[in-house]
Design a protein around this motif. Structure first.
Motif, PDB file in Angstrom:
ATOM      1  N   ALA A  20       1.997  21.781  19.768  1.00 35.31           N
ATOM      2  CA  ALA A  20       0.041  20.651  18.862  1.00 35.31           C
ATOM      3  C   ALA A  20       0.153  19.829  18.444  1.00 35.31           C
ATOM      4  CB  ALA A  20      -0.083  21.911  19.994  1.00 35.31           C
ATOM      5  N   ALA A  21       1.043  20.826  17.300  1.00 34.39           N
ATOM      6  CA  ALA A  21       0.400  20.399  15.969  1.00 34.39           C
ATOM      7  C   ALA A  21       0.786  18.823  14.973  1.00 34.39           C
ATOM      8  CB  ALA A  21       0.602  20.997  15.060  1.00 34.39           C
ATOM      9  N   VAL A  22       2.470  18.592  16.112  1.00 33.11           N
ATOM     10  CA  VAL A  22       3.767  17.757  15.751  1.00 33.11           C
ATOM     11  C   VAL A  22       2.258  16.386  16.537  1.00 33.11           C
ATOM     12  CG1 VAL A  22       5.201  16.767  16.340  1.00 33.11           C
ATOM     13  CG2 VAL A  22       4.980  18.771  15.262  1.00 33.11           C
ATOM     14  N   ARG A  23       2.074  16.741  17.581  1.00 36.23           N
ATOM     15  CA  ARG A  23       1.267  15.584  18.532  1.00 36.23           C
ATOM     16  C   ARG A  23      -0.530  15.339  18.260  1.00 36.23           C
ATOM     17  NH1 ARG A  23       3.318  18.985  22.396  1.00 36.23           N
ATOM     18  NH2 ARG A  23       0.542  19.653  22.956  1.00 36.23           N
ATOM     19  N   GLY A  24      -0.533  16.381  17.255  1.00 36.70           N
ATOM     20  CA  GLY A  24      -1.958  15.954  16.712  1.00 36.70           C
ATOM     21  C   GLY A  24      -1.873  15.436  15.493  1.00 36.70           C
ATOM     22  N   LEU A  25      -0.898  15.618  14.734  1.00 36.39           N
ATOM     23  CA  LEU A  25      -0.448  15.142  13.367  1.00 36.39           C
ATOM     24  C   LEU A  25       0.206  13.046  14.005  1.00 36.39           C
ATOM     25  CD1 LEU A  25       1.786  16.689  11.596  1.00 36.39           C
ATOM     26  CD2 LEU A  25      -0.236  15.956  10.618  1.00 36.39           C
ATOM     27  N   LEU A  26       0.234  13.273  15.135  1.00 41.36           N
ATOM     28  CA  LEU A  26       1.207  11.842  14.748  1.00 41.36           C
ATOM     29  C   LEU A  26      -0.276  10.309  15.604  1.00 41.36           C
ATOM     30  CD1 LEU A  26       3.060   9.321  15.896  1.00 41.36           C
ATOM     31  CD2 LEU A  26       3.603  10.125  18.436  1.00 41.36           C
ATOM     32  N   LEU A  27      -1.122  12.220  16.501  1.00 38.81           N
ATOM     33  CA  LEU A  27      -1.968  11.165  16.798  1.00 38.81           C
ATOM     34  C   LEU A  27      -3.438  10.556  15.705  1.00 38.81           C
ATOM     35  CD1 LEU A  27      -3.768  12.740  20.083  1.00 38.81           C
ATOM     36  CD2 LEU A  27      -2.020  10.724  20.035  1.00 38.81           C
ATOM     37  N   SER A  28      -3.220  11.839  14.745  1.00 36.08           N
ATOM     38  CA  SER A  28      -3.704  11.011  13.306  1.00 36.08           C
ATOM     39  C   SER A  28      -3.518   9.984  12.603  1.00 36.08           C
ATOM     40  CB  SER A  28      -4.137  12.654  12.753  1.00 36.08           C
ATOM     41  OG  SER A  28      -4.291  13.368  13.403  1.00 36.08           O
ATOM     42  N   ALA A  29      -1.736  10.030  12.972  1.00 33.73           N
ATOM     43  CA  ALA A  29      -1.700   8.748  11.862  1.00 33.73           C
ATOM     44  C   ALA A  29      -2.277   7.522  11.988  1.00 33.73           C
ATOM     45  CB  ALA A  29      -0.683   9.117  11.463  1.00 33.73           C
ATOM     46  N   GLU A  30      -2.227   7.832  13.707  1.00 35.07           N
ATOM     47  CA  GLU A  30      -2.245   6.466  14.567  1.00 35.07           C
ATOM     48  C   GLU A  30      -3.733   6.132  14.613  1.00 35.07           C
ATOM     49  OE1 GLU A  30      -0.349   4.761  16.430  1.00 35.07           O
ATOM     50  OE2 GLU A  30       1.302   5.122  16.204  1.00 35.07           O
ATOM     51  N   HIS A  31      -4.709   6.953  13.846  1.00 38.18           N
ATOM     52  CA  HIS A  31      -5.807   6.567  13.375  1.00 38.18           C
ATOM     53  C   HIS A  31      -6.224   6.389  12.625  1.00 38.18           C
ATOM     54  CE1 HIS A  31     -10.122   7.544  14.093  1.00 38.18           C
ATOM     55  NE2 HIS A  31      -9.990   7.852  12.780  1.00 38.18           N
ATOM     56  N   VAL A  32      -5.564   6.345  11.402  1.00 42.26           N
ATOM     57  CA  VAL A  32      -5.427   5.995  10.356  1.00 42.26           C
ATOM     58  C   VAL A  32      -5.397   4.510  10.123  1.00 42.26           C
ATOM     59  CG1 VAL A  32      -5.035   6.831   8.116  1.00 42.26           C
ATOM     60  CG2 VAL A  32      -5.314   8.460   8.955  1.00 42.26           C
ATOM     61  N   LEU A  33      -3.556   4.706  10.597  1.00 41.27           N
ATOM     62  CA  LEU A  33      -3.038   3.248  10.351  1.00 41.27           C
ATOM     63  C   LEU A  33      -4.306   2.133  11.244  1.00 41.27           C
ATOM     64  CD1 LEU A  33      -0.917   1.108  10.649  1.00 41.27           C
ATOM     65  CD2 LEU A  33      -0.322   2.022  13.180  1.00 41.27           C
ATOM     66  N   GLY A  34      -4.822   2.470  13.077  1.00 43.21           N
ATOM     67  CA  GLY A  34      -6.190   1.363  13.115  1.00 43.21           C
ATOM     68  C   GLY A  34      -7.122   1.144  12.096  1.00 43.21           C
ATOM     69  N   ALA A  35      -7.753   2.480  11.958  1.00 39.42           N
ATOM     70  CA  ALA A  35      -8.748   1.876  10.844  1.00 39.42           C
ATOM     71  C   ALA A  35      -8.007   1.614   9.372  1.00 39.42           C
ATOM     72  CB  ALA A  35      -9.237   3.432   9.911  1.00 39.42           C
ATOM     73  N   SER A  36      -6.442   1.439   8.760  1.00 36.23           N
ATOM     74  CA  SER A  36      -6.312   1.005   7.742  1.00 36.23           C
ATOM     75  C   SER A  36      -5.899  -0.979   8.034  1.00 36.23           C
ATOM     76  CB  SER A  36      -5.080   1.151   6.549  1.00 36.23           C
ATOM     77  OG  SER A  36      -3.510   1.403   7.448  1.00 36.23           O
ATOM     78  N   ARG A  37      -5.260  -1.233   9.475  1.00 39.27           N
ATOM     79  CA  ARG A  37      -5.489  -2.777   9.786  1.00 39.27           C
ATOM     80  C   ARG A  37      -6.676  -2.981   9.990  1.00 39.27           C
ATOM     81  NH1 ARG A  37      -1.097  -1.726  14.756  1.00 39.27           N
ATOM     82  NH2 ARG A  37       0.819  -1.685  13.541  1.00 39.27           N
ATOM     83  N   GLN A  38      -7.614  -3.004   9.921  1.00 35.72           N
ATOM     84  CA  GLN A  38      -9.270  -3.209  10.165  1.00 35.72           C
ATOM     85  C   GLN A  38      -9.503  -3.540   8.349  1.00 35.72           C
ATOM     86  OE1 GLN A  38     -11.153  -4.242  12.865  1.00 35.72           O
ATOM     87  NE2 GLN A  38      -8.977  -3.040  13.432  1.00 35.72           N
ATOM     88  N   ARG A  39      -9.107  -3.559   7.359  1.00 39.62           N
ATOM     89  CA  ARG A  39      -9.479  -2.872   6.159  1.00 39.62           C
ATOM     90  C   ARG A  39      -7.644  -4.316   5.003  1.00 39.62           C
ATOM     91  NH1 ARG A  39     -11.866   2.102   3.326  1.00 39.62           N
ATOM     92  NH2 ARG A  39     -13.511   1.599   5.218  1.00 39.62           N
TER      93      ARG A  39
END
Length: 115
Positions: A20-39
């Protein structure tokens, strides 16, 4: 006198939490990637499209990366001019802003596994 049996499945629970933590890490990384793509500075969009995420299960770490020959230079050059809303430090600058969401995404996956 009542009797109760308790069967402890510690290894199973530990494995479920880790996955579950691994899934959470992947979702979190995708969230950070999406935010960084805005900048991320955009000239042709190549840098933005090169963004990727990865998770190392052994160390329980996630990474956001951009894979172009000039990604590091664009990220680090604070003197370069970019379009409004776009900037250097496009990954680093979103980390403090996304930290709370990252924690929530990981925690939600672990809670789900413990149901």
């Amino acid at each position: 006198m009542s009797r109760a049996r308790l069967r402890w499945s510690g290894d199973t629970a530990t494995d479920a939490i880790k996955q579950a933590a691994v899934r959470g890490l992947l979702l979190s990384a995708e969230h950070v990637l999406g935010a960084s793509r805005q900048r991320v500075p955009i000239a042709e969009g190549t840098l933005e499209r090169s963004g990727a995420t990865s998770v190392d299960e052994a160390t329980m770490t996630a990474a956001v990366s951009y894979d172009t020959p000039y990604a590091r230079r664009v990220h680090e050059d604070l003197t370069a001019r970019h379009s409004p809303g776009r900037s250097a430090k496009f990954v680093e600058s979103v980390l403090p802003e996304t930290a709370g969401t990252v924690q929530e995404l990981i925690a939600a996956q672990i809670r789900r596994a413990l149901r």
